[in-house]
Design a protein around this motif. Structure first.
Motif, PDB file in Angstrom:
ATOM      1  N   PRO A 106       0.848  -1.186   0.000  1.00 23.54           N
ATOM      2  CA  PRO A 106       0.000   0.000   0.000  1.00 23.54           C
ATOM      3  C   PRO A 106       0.892   1.248   0.000  1.00 23.54           C
ATOM      4  N   GLY A 107       0.532   2.228  -0.796  1.00 23.39           N
ATOM      5  CA  GLY A 107       1.324   3.458  -0.818  1.00 23.39           C
ATOM      6  C   GLY A 107       2.479   3.422  -1.797  1.00 23.39           C
ATOM      7  N   SER A 108       2.627   2.323  -2.549  1.00 22.74           N
ATOM      8  CA  SER A 108       3.745   2.262  -3.501  1.00 22.74           C
ATOM      9  C   SER A 108       3.486   3.127  -4.738  1.00 22.74           C
ATOM     10  N   GLY A 109       2.201   3.468  -4.948  1.00 20.99           N
ATOM     11  CA  GLY A 109       1.873   4.273  -6.134  1.00 20.99           C
ATOM     12  C   GLY A 109       1.791   3.446  -7.394  1.00 20.99           C
ATOM     13  N   GLY A 110       1.831   2.141  -7.258  1.00 15.94           N
ATOM     14  CA  GLY A 110       1.739   1.270  -8.444  1.00 15.94           C
ATOM     15  C   GLY A 110       0.300   1.021  -8.834  1.00 15.94           C
ATOM     16  N   PRO A 111       0.090   0.353  -9.968  1.00 19.06           N
ATOM     17  CA  PRO A 111      -1.266   0.059 -10.412  1.00 19.06           C
ATOM     18  C   PRO A 111      -1.933  -0.973  -9.501  1.00 19.06           C
ATOM     19  N   GLU A 112      -3.251  -1.000  -9.522  1.00 20.77           N
ATOM     20  CA  GLU A 112      -4.017  -2.007  -8.765  1.00 20.77           C
ATOM     21  C   GLU A 112      -3.601  -3.396  -9.242  1.00 20.77           C
ATOM     22  N   ILE A 113      -3.379  -4.317  -8.315  1.00 20.78           N
ATOM     23  CA  ILE A 113      -3.020  -5.667  -8.763  1.00 20.78           C
ATOM     24  C   ILE A 113      -4.222  -6.605  -8.618  1.00 20.78           C
ATOM     25  N   GLY A 114      -4.248  -7.629  -9.473  1.00 21.20           N
ATOM     26  CA  GLY A 114      -5.410  -8.513  -9.537  1.00 21.20           C
ATOM     27  C   GLY A 114      -5.480  -9.483  -8.365  1.00 21.20           C
ATOM     28  N   GLY A 115      -6.644 -10.084  -8.209  1.00 25.81           N
ATOM     29  CA  GLY A 115      -6.853 -11.083  -7.158  1.00 25.81           C
ATOM     30  C   GLY A 115      -6.081 -12.362  -7.460  1.00 25.81           C
ATOM     31  N   LYS A 121       1.502 -14.277  -7.937  1.00 22.02           N
ATOM     32  CA  LYS A 121       2.384 -13.111  -7.722  1.00 22.02           C
ATOM     33  C   LYS A 121       3.761 -13.555  -7.237  1.00 22.02           C
ATOM     34  N   TRP A 122       4.781 -12.964  -7.836  1.00 22.83           N
ATOM     35  CA  TRP A 122       6.165 -13.387  -7.609  1.00 22.83           C
ATOM     36  C   TRP A 122       7.071 -12.169  -7.463  1.00 22.83           C
ATOM     37  N   GLN A 123       8.099 -12.350  -6.652  1.00 24.82           N
ATOM     38  CA  GLN A 123       9.137 -11.323  -6.517  1.00 24.82           C
ATOM     39  C   GLN A 123      10.434 -11.886  -7.089  1.00 24.82           C
ATOM     40  N   MET A 124      11.059 -11.153  -7.978  1.00 25.27           N
ATOM     41  CA  MET A 124      12.371 -11.585  -8.489  1.00 25.27           C
ATOM     42  C   MET A 124      13.434 -10.676  -7.842  1.00 25.27           C
ATOM     43  N   TYR A 125      14.570 -11.248  -7.489  1.00 27.47           N
ATOM     44  CA  TYR A 125      15.630 -10.434  -6.877  1.00 27.47           C
ATOM     45  C   TYR A 125      16.979 -11.121  -7.071  1.00 27.47           C
ATOM     46  N   ALA A 126      18.027 -10.450  -6.607  1.00 29.55           N
ATOM     47  CA  ALA A 126      19.387 -10.994  -6.695  1.00 29.55           C
ATOM     48  C   ALA A 126      19.767 -11.358  -8.142  1.00 29.55           C
ATOM     49  N   VAL A 127      19.366 -10.501  -9.078  1.00 26.62           N
ATOM     50  CA  VAL A 127      19.749 -10.725 -10.480  1.00 26.62           C
ATOM     51  C   VAL A 127      21.196 -10.248 -10.639  1.00 26.62           C
ATOM     52  N   TYR A 128      22.035 -11.146 -11.129  1.00 28.17           N
ATOM     53  CA  TYR A 128      23.470 -10.821 -11.164  1.00 28.17           C
ATOM     54  C   TYR A 128      24.163 -11.634 -12.245  1.00 28.17           C
ATOM     55  N   ASN A 129      25.183 -11.013 -12.868  1.00 27.36           N
ATOM     56  CA  ASN A 129      26.068 -11.741 -13.796  1.00 27.36           C
ATOM     57  C   ASN A 129      27.498 -11.242 -13.586  1.00 27.36           C
ATOM     58  N   GLN A 159      -2.872 -15.623 -15.083  1.00 28.15           N
ATOM     59  CA  GLN A 159      -1.681 -14.811 -15.367  1.00 28.15           C
ATOM     60  C   GLN A 159      -0.661 -14.939 -14.236  1.00 28.15           C
ATOM     61  N   SER A 160       0.564 -14.482 -14.513  1.00 31.01           N
ATOM     62  CA  SER A 160       1.561 -14.432 -13.441  1.00 31.01           C
ATOM     63  C   SER A 160       2.168 -13.031 -13.453  1.00 31.01           C
ATOM     64  N   ARG A 161       2.374 -12.492 -12.255  1.00 32.42           N
ATOM     65  CA  ARG A 161       2.961 -11.144 -12.125  1.00 32.42           C
ATOM     66  C   ARG A 161       4.346 -11.306 -11.508  1.00 32.42           C
ATOM     67  N   VAL A 162       5.380 -10.860 -12.229  1.00 31.33           N
ATOM     68  CA  VAL A 162       6.745 -10.909 -11.686  1.00 31.33           C
ATOM     69  C   VAL A 162       7.187  -9.464 -11.426  1.00 31.33           C
ATOM     70  N   ARG A 163       7.598  -9.217 -10.177  1.00 26.17           N
ATOM     71  CA  ARG A 163       7.979  -7.856  -9.774  1.00 26.17           C
ATOM     72  C   ARG A 163       9.468  -7.827  -9.445  1.00 26.17           C
ATOM     73  N   ILE A 221      12.852   1.613  -7.129  1.00 22.89           N
ATOM     74  CA  ILE A 221      11.994   1.612  -8.327  1.00 22.89           C
ATOM     75  C   ILE A 221      11.384   0.211  -8.485  1.00 22.89           C
ATOM     76  N   ILE A 222      10.055   0.172  -8.574  1.00 20.19           N
ATOM     77  CA  ILE A 222       9.391  -1.125  -8.771  1.00 20.19           C
ATOM     78  C   ILE A 222       9.011  -1.247 -10.249  1.00 20.19           C
ATOM     79  N   MET A 223       9.340  -2.401 -10.839  1.00 13.42           N
ATOM     80  CA  MET A 223       8.863  -2.698 -12.199  1.00 13.42           C
ATOM     81  C   MET A 223       8.189  -4.069 -12.159  1.00 13.42           C
ATOM     82  N   ALA A 224       7.243  -4.276 -13.049  1.00 13.24           N
ATOM     83  CA  ALA A 224       6.536  -5.557 -13.035  1.00 13.24           C
ATOM     84  C   ALA A 224       6.173  -5.964 -14.455  1.00 13.24           C
ATOM     85  N   ARG A 225       6.055  -7.267 -14.624  1.00 15.00           N
ATOM     86  CA  ARG A 225       5.614  -7.803 -15.913  1.00 15.00           C
ATOM     87  C   ARG A 225       4.543  -8.861 -15.637  1.00 15.00           C
ATOM     88  N   VAL A 226       3.407  -8.700 -16.330  1.00 18.19           N
ATOM     89  CA  VAL A 226       2.337  -9.682 -16.199  1.00 18.19           C
ATOM     90  C   VAL A 226       2.345 -10.527 -17.465  1.00 18.19           C
TER      91      VAL A 226
END
Ligand SMILES: CC(C)(COP(=O)(O)OP(=O)(O)OC[C@H]1O[C@@H](n2cnc3c(N)ncnc32)[C@H](O)[C@@H]1OP(=O)(O)O)[C@@H](O)C(=O)NCCC(=O)NCCS
Length: 233
Positions: A106-115, A121-129, A159-163, A221-226
């Motif tokens: 709440p308060g992130s300012g992002g779009p409404e997310i689906g039920g 819903k997924w969080q991606m992190y630790a992306v590294y090369n 659908q799947s949401r990756v953030r 910065i939050i980015m997401a792909r559905v």
């Protein structure tokens, strides 16, 4: 030198193999945290204290899915391109699926997310090369691997949401996610980033309350792909 690159998903069911792979993962992660410190919420100071059994149990968490880019010498036979061989050069971690009430910020300012009935819903992190393998599309392969896994797990017709959360010092990397169809989805604080990656235990004992300028400023910065499984087939 040219390499063959392959993306593997760390298997966690064989304890002996996992103990070996956890050692390789720890080495890669600590390299990432030391040479690309500005890109991550966590730090070398925090993770260099983890014991061997902590590395194993972190990989074993049922909601954690770890993807590794492995580099093999060009004469490696396909049957030798296994996860325990070759050089581990990159990684991406996916956490989920997470129910909407826990995932939502709440308060992130992002779009409404689906039920949860219409999207997982997924969080991606630790992306590294590793630096010597950059610019060859390895991060793209890792991120696509994670997106495909999430879409497959969501199943047909869902659908799947990756953030992803990008450290404010690392804004240039947005281009990587733009190119893979991620869109802007609001801003987060550092404590929200730790929570979203399942690492609230790594926050200071007062959960950052005594350092609000570090933990409670909404600069990440939050980015997401559905995606849907059908789109990716
Ligand atoms: C970001 C990182 C993972 C990219 O790895 P990589 O394997 O070199 O990336 P790729 O070769 O797959 O690049 C894919 C695209 O992203 C772009 N890109 C990658 N890193 C970029 C950066 N730092 N700035 C601008 N663009 C970048 C590339 O231009 C490329 O686009 P193109 O193919 O259209 O030219 C790597 O630089 C890294 O580990 N950096 C330190 C950790 C980090 O910042 N992680 C991201 C946390 S959100």
């Amino acid at each position: 030198m040219s390499y063959i690159y392959k993306i593997h998903h760390i298997p966690t069911s064989d304890p002996t193999l996992l103990a070996f792979l956890a050692g390789k993962f720890a080495a890669l992660r600590l390299t990432a945290l030391s040479i690309s410190a500005a890109a991550f919420s966590s730090t070398f100071a925090i993770e260099s204290t983890f014991t061997a059994s902590q590395w194993i149990s972190r990989l074993q968490r049922p909601e954690v899915h770890t993807f590794i880019a492995v580099a093999y010498s060009p004469n490696t036979k396909p049957e030798q391109e296994t996860i325990d061989a070759g050089d581990w050069v990159g990684s991406a971690t996916l956490l989920g699926p997470t129910p909407k009430d826990i995932y939502d910020i709440p308060g992130s300012g992002g779009p409404e997310i689906g039920g949860d009935d219409i999207e997982s819903k997924w969080q991606m992190y630790a992306v590294y090369n590793n630096p010597e393998h950059r610019g060859k599309g390895i991060a793209k392969l890792l991120i696509k691997g994670a997106i495909e896994y999430a879409a497959k797990e969501a199943g047909v017709g869902r659908q799947s949401r990756v953030r992803i959360m990008i450290h404010p010092n690392n804004i240039l990397v947005k281009k990587l996610y733009d190119g893979l169809g991620f869109v802007d989805a609001g801003h987060c604080t550092l404590s929200e980033a730790f929570l979203a990656t399942g690492d609230s235990g790594l926050l200071p004992a007062d959960r950052g309350a005594s350092q609000p300028e570090k933990y409670d400023v909404r600069l990440g910065i939050i980015m997401a792909r559905v995606s849907s499984f059908d789109d990716l087939r």
